[in-house]
Write an enzyme that holds these catalytic residues in place. Structure first.
Site, PDB file in Angstrom:
ATOM      1  N   CYS A 333      18.692   0.679  51.750  1.00 41.98           N
ATOM      2  CA  CYS A 333      20.605   0.754  51.731  1.00 41.98           C
ATOM      3  C   CYS A 333      20.878   1.082  49.910  1.00 41.98           C
ATOM      4  CB  CYS A 333      20.815  -1.208  51.933  1.00 41.98           C
ATOM      5  SG  CYS A 333      19.434  -1.826  52.664  1.00 41.98           S
ATOM      6  N   HIS A 384      23.748   3.428  57.021  1.00 34.79           N
ATOM      7  CA  HIS A 384      24.259   2.814  56.809  1.00 34.79           C
ATOM      8  C   HIS A 384      26.424   2.863  56.365  1.00 34.79           C
ATOM      9  CE1 HIS A 384      20.618   1.730  54.782  1.00 34.79           C
ATOM     10  NE2 HIS A 384      21.421   0.169  54.679  1.00 34.79           N
TER      11      HIS A 384
END
Length: 635
Positions: A333, A384
């Site tokens: 991330c 994401h």
């Protein structure tokens, strides 16, 4: 005097304080005999618990899930009792209930043997037949420490010493054995009739590898013998399907001490990996994801800003160069935020979906490693989504449908969905968490899905949906996830230009479908017992010759199949055809093509399935059509 409200709404009045057992007897002799515990105002208590005021009570029997838990917890104590009877010098430590059973950890001067396990189980049966009452008593903490030290139970004394001094300690005794426990327990040992000790293992005291290695005895307990027999059958089937055994048998992968928790993929295993990765890559492309790639190592300062250094440091690997500290990424991330930040973004670009087959490392304890199911180096089908708050619900809704479709293609249709809510250790305001949890619930409702909520199980930065796949043995595996994160984009300086020309922070949705590819492959191997469907099978067919006369034809057949995109091998060895068929059957190949003189002359192939079915002779192009249809259908 107490008025007791029962589950059916009826109220029973008593003129004096009563125990749970008294209430059960007042309802009827059958319930009195079956009672294992009580659920008093939502809290489990012993049948000997005294009720001196108005309350709501459900009498717990072995038909209730809580009853089975009480049975298993009590059987763990029976196990410890038996060990102390047979091995008085053994020290008892902890013995919790786990899924389908229990375990108890012991410290002893020598390793327990399978013969010891059989003797312990026999002793448990003898003690259960005595039907000794299980009695609870309270003791001051310091007195309890002295008591267990006097018995030589130093581990128990250490556990109790860690409890605040002003708390009373709950002890349970049965016969000559006394143990620390919150309870509740069955009224007497005679209630424990259906149990089995299953295996021995090692476990560090308090899970710390710097401490002594204890001996863990696993067991299972049930209310009925037929349930135990069914469970033992499932265990036997699970052992046959163990991905570690099949990984060796099918020559897919191996692990070794020089790389703990890291997988050596063999050619066939890597072929299976590639089928999954390429399938997921097409899923990315077909659903608006842009594939990216981030660095493996990032500076410590980035992990501090993301919050991982504070909340996840113990699970990370570190390195140093030129007096700078770096961490090997445990997740992708923060890197994806850096890609988002590399340009000035507009609201018109949102939602922006990134996908990566990200190679990650996590410093898992060595005792927690398990084949390729729990490793230290793994690859995630990580993604994401950067979006506005208004886009959360439609993005999560779309992901729900996408994930369920992927699982169906892999052969999983029984999916349990769990919504994990805010944990005690978290970042961000309650208002932000309220908003994130509400968005996930709305998306699940939009898909008309049922779910279970798990308070306290969310990630430190946001709530999440977890997708649990049930395999062919009825076991549940958590694979996919969808997490709403208002925190990390702000911490790492992500922003976009909104339609009113102001700068705003995007919401970040963390999502994965199969999760760790290593673990997912292990799940697939066990789900299919190694007999993978044709579209995933590393080798889809083997071409076998009966004599040397068919060698040139076999090579030509194999070449044509490979040219059409199928994964095929040929076996030209001077061995009996029955030997070849058996050998390739053990490799669980979907198809075998048997070539003799008759097939050579007719320019055909004799087809045999993995199940042993003889499909007879057919033209090669007809067989290729069959393969293509089966691959497309993903049976």
């Amino acid at each position: 005097m107490p008025d007791i409200r029962l589950p059916d709404g009826a109220i029973k009045h008593f003129d004096a304080p009563v125990t749970v057992a008294d209430v059960a007897a007042a309802i009827g002799p059958g319930l009195a005999k079956a009672a294992l515990a009580g659920k008093l105002d939502g809290k489990l208590v012993d049948t000997s618990f005294v009720i001196d005021g108005d309350a709501t009570l459900a009498v717990v029997t072995d038909r209730d899930p809580e009853g089975l838990e009480v049975l298993r917890h009590s059987t763990a104590h029976l196990l410890a009792y038996a060990v102390k009877e047979l091995f008085p010098d053994a020290q008892v430590t902890i013995g919790p209930v786990i899924e389908d059973g229990f375990y108890y950890d012991f410290s002893y001067k020598r390793p327990f043997t399978p013969e010891d396990l059989a003797a312990i189980e026999q002793k448990m049966a003898e003690l259960a037949k005595k039907d000794e009452p299980v009695v609870r008593k309270l003791m001051l903490r310091d007195d309890a420490v002295k008591y267990f030290e006097s018995l030589g139970e130093h581990y128990k004394a250490e556990i109790i010493a860690s409890i605040p001094a002003n708390e009373d300690i709950s002890l349970y005794s049965e016969g000559r054995f006394t143990d620390l426990c919150r309870g509740p327990h069955v009224p007497s040992t005679g209630r424990l009739r259906v149990f089995k000790l299953t295996k021995l293992a090692g476990a560090y005291w308090r899970g710390d590898s710097r401490n002594e290695m204890l001996q863990r005895i696993y067991g299972t307990a049930w209310s009925k013998k037929e349930d135990l027999d069914a469970y033992l059958h499932r265990i036997e089937e699970a052992e046959k399907r163990d991905h570690r055994r099949l990984g060796r048998q099918l020559d897919l992968f191996h692990l070794q001490d020089e790389a703990p928790g890291m997988v050596f993929w063999h050619p066939k295993g890597w072929a299976l990996w590639q089928q999954i990765e390429q399938y997921m890559r097409r899923v990315y492309q077909d659903n608006g994801y842009q594939e990216v790639r981030g660095p493996m190592i990032l500076d410590r300062s980035l992990w501090e800003r993301s919050g991982h250094w504070e909340n996840y440091k113990e699970n990370m690997f570190f390195t140093e160069s030129e007096k700078r500290d770096f961490a090997i990424k445990p997740m992708n991330c923060p890197g994806h935020v850096q890609i988002f930040n590399a340009d000035l973004r507009s609201y018109r670009e949102l939602p922006l979906r990134y996908g990566e087959f990200g190679f990650c490392h996590r410093n898992e304890a060595s005792g927690a490693l398990h084949g390729i199911m729990r490793v230290r180096a793994f690859t995630q089908d990580d993604g994401h989504i950067f979006c506005s708050p208004e886009q959360i619900e439609p993005e999560v809704t779309a992901f729900n449908r996408l994930a369920l479709g992927v699982y169906k293609d892999f052969g999983f249709e029984n999916i349990a969905i769990r919504l994990a809510l805010r944990p005690e250790k978290r970042i961000g305001s309650d208002a932000t968490w309220d908003r994130a949890e509400a968005a996930l619930r709305a998306a699940l409702r939009a898909c008309d899905l049922q779910w279970t909520e798990l308070p306290g199980d969310g990630a430190f930065y946001g709530p999440k949906i977890d997708y649990n796949l049930k395999d062919s043995l009825g076991r549940s595996w958590t694979c996919g996830t969808m997490q709403v994160d208002f925190q990390m984009p702000e911490r790492l300086g992500a922003e976009y230009v909104a339609d009113d020309n102001t700068r705003k922070v995007p919401v970040m949705l963390h999502r994965a479908i199969v999760g760790s590819l290593e673990r997912f492959i292990g799940i697939l191997i066990e789900h299919y017992a190694g007999s993978l469907p044709l579209w995933l099978a590393p080798v889809q067919a083997a071409v076998l010759t009966i004599t040397d006369r068919q060698s040139a034809y076999a090579q030509k057949v194999a070449m044509q199949l490979r040219g059409a995109g199928f994964r095929v091998i040929h076996d030209l060895r001077n061995e009996k055809i029955t030997y070849k068929i058996r050998e390739h059957s053990l490799q669980k190949l979907p198809y075998q093509l048997i070539l003799g003189d008759k097939e050579l002359q007719a320019h055909q192939v004799a087809v045999r399935t993995r199940a042993g079915e003889d499909l007879g002779a057919m033209p090669l192009d007809g067989f290729m059509r069959r393969l293509a249809e089966e691959v497309a259908a993903r049976h």
